[in-house]
Design a protein around this motif. Sequence first.
Motif, PDB file in Angstrom:
ATOM      1  N   UNK A  27       0.804  -1.214   0.000  1.00 44.17           N
ATOM      2  CA  UNK A  27       0.000   0.000   0.000  1.00 44.17           C
ATOM      3  C   UNK A  27       0.834   1.259   0.000  1.00 44.17           C
ATOM      4  N   UNK A  28       0.153   2.399   0.163  1.00 45.47           N
ATOM      5  CA  UNK A  28       0.780   3.711   0.180  1.00 45.47           C
ATOM      6  C   UNK A  28       1.277   4.027   1.589  1.00 45.47           C
ATOM      7  N   UNK A  29       2.442   4.649   1.654  1.00 41.51           N
ATOM      8  CA  UNK A  29       3.019   4.977   2.964  1.00 41.51           C
ATOM      9  C   UNK A  29       2.910   6.479   3.219  1.00 41.51           C
ATOM     10  N   UNK A  30       2.547   6.799   4.481  1.00 42.06           N
ATOM     11  CA  UNK A  30       2.410   8.192   4.892  1.00 42.06           C
ATOM     12  C   UNK A  30       3.061   8.380   6.256  1.00 42.06           C
ATOM     13  N   UNK A  31       3.498   9.585   6.503  1.00 46.60           N
ATOM     14  CA  UNK A  31       3.970   9.971   7.818  1.00 46.60           C
ATOM     15  C   UNK A  31       2.996  10.989   8.401  1.00 46.60           C
ATOM     16  N   UNK A  32       2.391  10.667   9.544  1.00 45.24           N
ATOM     17  CA  UNK A  32       1.397  11.543  10.169  1.00 45.24           C
ATOM     18  C   UNK A  32       1.969  12.034  11.496  1.00 45.24           C
ATOM     19  N   UNK A  33       2.214  13.349  11.577  1.00 43.18           N
ATOM     20  CA  UNK A  33       2.821  13.953  12.753  1.00 43.18           C
ATOM     21  C   UNK A  33       1.708  14.487  13.663  1.00 43.18           C
ATOM     22  N   UNK A  34       1.719  14.024  14.909  1.00 43.09           N
ATOM     23  CA  UNK A  34       0.639  14.319  15.861  1.00 43.09           C
ATOM     24  C   UNK A  34       1.225  14.935  17.129  1.00 43.09           C
ATOM     25  N   UNK A  35       0.448  15.839  17.760  1.00 45.93           N
ATOM     26  CA  UNK A  35       0.830  16.323  19.083  1.00 45.93           C
ATOM     27  C   UNK A  35      -0.428  16.653  19.884  1.00 45.93           C
ATOM     28  N   UNK A  36      -0.270  16.584  21.200  1.00 43.81           N
ATOM     29  CA  UNK A  36      -1.355  16.951  22.118  1.00 43.81           C
ATOM     30  C   UNK A  36      -0.742  17.554  23.371  1.00 43.81           C
ATOM     31  N   UNK A  37      -1.257  18.720  23.760  1.00 46.98           N
ATOM     32  CA  UNK A  37      -0.823  19.312  25.021  1.00 46.98           C
ATOM     33  C   UNK A  37      -1.428  18.519  26.182  1.00 46.98           C
ATOM     34  N   UNK A  38      -0.668  18.238  27.217  1.00 40.48           N
ATOM     35  CA  UNK A  38      -1.178  17.432  28.341  1.00 40.48           C
ATOM     36  C   UNK A  38      -2.421  18.013  29.000  1.00 40.48           C
ATOM     37  N   UNK A  39      -2.610  19.333  28.927  1.00 40.86           N
ATOM     38  CA  UNK A  39      -3.776  19.940  29.570  1.00 40.86           C
ATOM     39  C   UNK A  39      -4.980  20.028  28.639  1.00 40.86           C
ATOM     40  N   UNK A  40      -4.869  19.392  27.445  1.00 41.95           N
ATOM     41  CA  UNK A  40      -5.979  19.408  26.496  1.00 41.95           C
ATOM     42  C   UNK A  40      -6.481  17.987  26.269  1.00 41.95           C
ATOM     43  N   UNK A  41      -7.752  17.873  25.966  1.00 47.97           N
ATOM     44  CA  UNK A  41      -8.380  16.553  25.819  1.00 47.97           C
ATOM     45  C   UNK A  41      -8.070  15.915  24.477  1.00 47.97           C
TER      46      UNK A  41
END
Length: 873
Positions: free
Chosen positions: A668-682
């Motif tokens: 299949x197709x390859x993707x890079x998905x960059x994610x972040x979440x601040x600890x004080x956010x849901x």
Amino acid sequence: MTAAEPRRRRWPFLLLGYLGLLAASQLVRRLQYRAPEPRAGQSAVWLTAVRDTALLPARPPVRLAYRAWDPDSGNAIGTVILVHGSPGDGEAFEGLGPMLTAGYRVLAPDLPGFGGSSERVPDYSIRAHARYLLQLLDSLHLADAHLVGFSMGGGVVEEMARQSPSRVRSLTLLSGIGVQEDELLGDYYLNHAIHGLQLGALWLLTEGTPHFGWLDGGMLSVNYARNFYDSDQRPLRGVLSSWNGPALILHGQTDPLVPVDAALEHARLMPQAKLVLFPGDHFMTFMHPGILAEPLHDFLVQVDRGQGVVRGTADPARIAAAAQPFDPSKTHHAAGFGLFIAMCLIALATLVSEDLTCIGTGIMVARGSIGFVPGTIACFVGIVMGDIIFFALGRLLGRPVLERPPLSWIVRAKMLNGAVAWFKERGPVLVFITRFLPGFRVPVYVAAGVLHTGAWTFVGWFFLAASAWTPAIVWLSMRFGQQMVTWLHHTEGMTWPALLIAGTVVFLIVRFGLPLFTYRGRRLLVSRWRRLTRWEFWPMWAFYPPIALYVIYLGIRYRSLTLFTAANPAIPGGGFVGESKGAILAGLSASADRVAPWLLLTAHRSPAERQAAARQFMRSQHLEFPVVMKPDTGERGSGVKVVRTDAELDEYLERAEGDVLIQQFVEGREFGVFYYRYPDQATGRIFSITDKRLPLLTGDGIHTLEELILRDERAVCMARLYLDRHQERLHEIPRAGETIPLGELGNHCQGALFLDGAALNTPALTEAIDRISRGYPGFYFGRYDLRVPGEADLSAGQHLTILELNGASSEATHIYDPKHGVFSAWRTLREQWRILFAIADQNRKAGTPPLGLGGFLRLYARHRDLVAGHVDG
């Protein structure tokens, strides 16, 4: 345990054993060391240590031993000081000294560092030795003396005449050195480099080998080498030109060490000098001192009777000739022993770099340091010697020779496989062709040996190729060097810059000019240019300095340079360096159905056990080849390999040193998905999406794979990587319409094209990635590498298969899209680091401490050691 591992584990013990022997040798040498003592019949004086011409009263005094012969009559007309050469000591004059005692007291000192004098002194140069001998005159209350300098001692007496001319009654050069231009290669910097190599070699031999004193006390000692290395003959031309007193030059017509041309030039510079050329060589002082004694004694008596010729009473024609400036075009080439040494050094230098040595030799020919014919012969002999060695290694040892240094540093297995295939197809004529293709010679010559090509066939083709190549490259360098040296000789003191500039330009011509004559060469130059002008191919050291400065700024602002290591409490070091891929994938257990099946194969198990575990894993997961093998700790695709057969799997696990993962190969197709979440956010956000396009080529039934790579406008940028990776297939012609994958891994440094996939981001994808991430407690920042059947599946957040999850060291890799400029990339990374520090700061306030600087450096060092041991992906 891998096949190579016993050797890796053995070498530390071998090294420790060698160091133990070396330490024992040094101890024995120290215990049995005895400072030199004056020999029987010698006297000694204590002098102040000297560096250059300065006295060093704070240093231990220096003992100078000397032999004295008293005058026959008991009353001395004067004193004669005989100064020996290097290596040697005053014993050189045991025959000549007594022959001069008719009216003279004769002294033959051992210069410091030699004979019975102190061995260890701060400076061994001719300038320092001259200062020691002037102290000797003071110690013996001698107002002046006749000075006779033999060989290197000629430089010492000339320096005495410069430092204190009033104390020199006459100056005699007995096969003595003088002007720099007639010494060895004629140039101070070239000679200094040779003397430096000699000094380094003797020092290593003496101090770096466990000889237990067997090598101590020899003539070719470190002191001898220091004498040459510390000395500078450039001022001696001026000394000879300014000496106004009586002078005598005695020189052998066949002297192989100090050429007779030097004596002729010394006689020109000193028009008052009497020149006596006698049949013989440099060693007449030892072998036939009687031949020298008569003209030398007659000269001394004549001077003391006031009949000696001085500069003011010399022949006017000779005075006029002495006033003429030095003509570099009349510099004589190296001859005799100097020529032999020069040719040996040139031949040995070809073993390091054939082309650079030929270029350097051409410049030396232009400079007048060596003739074209002997220079070319030296290059030819060295090239023949080196390449026959490579052929013989392949012939006698076969492929196993590639596993042993230093050949394993030069030729990789893939290079040899390609050379073998090419050699089988095109035959010995390839030996001739590769002579003109730097970088291909060693693999082809080893391949010829591995295939047991007839030795005479190989040597015949090779002699033909070397006979054409060597004179051509030396001549080209000589012609250009002649113009450069002639132009710069109008400016005094520019000889060395001339050599440097000429050598650089000729090197550039050979390096970048000759490749223009072949299609491959031209396209590789295009590749080099594009990698230089397109920032996405810049090395990290060129791209990252602005980001590094910004990270330092953030570290100062948040009062912790390593704060980012607290960004992901669930991952050691925040996932910046040294993190375990297996541990991270295990942390995604809440979404295990979305992770490509994997198994950790630990290093403590034998290769056979790991191979069995890998096959059992494949059976339990119903997997067929190919599968992906990767180090548990790695970076930028290092050590990652798609294996397609049992043999490849076994080979990988034989060579792998650390923990490794086996994982399902996902189509299949390859993707890079960059994610972040601040600890004080849901909920979190997607910062970047990278569309990873694997490089593909399409055959046309006409061009070889090599030609297809070089013709493709994108592939040519990574040409060297692809040519190396596909060495064994480069000569194949893919059929029309056939698709050839150049790589199977979504790593930019492995050749994948990265495109900005921001348009594929949707609320559905964000919700899916956020759900997966929140199921991994302690994870807030990183990039998922995943595969999906197609773009629509990605945008819908479905059918996602996670290959890896990277932590704090992740990049928003969409920046490598060719449409983005470097300033856009820097802005993105600045924002990424700003977010990373902000998340880490919140975690720190919540009780997660960052690593200290020491702990971070230890973690990084361990990581580098692991990465250095990875197998080639």
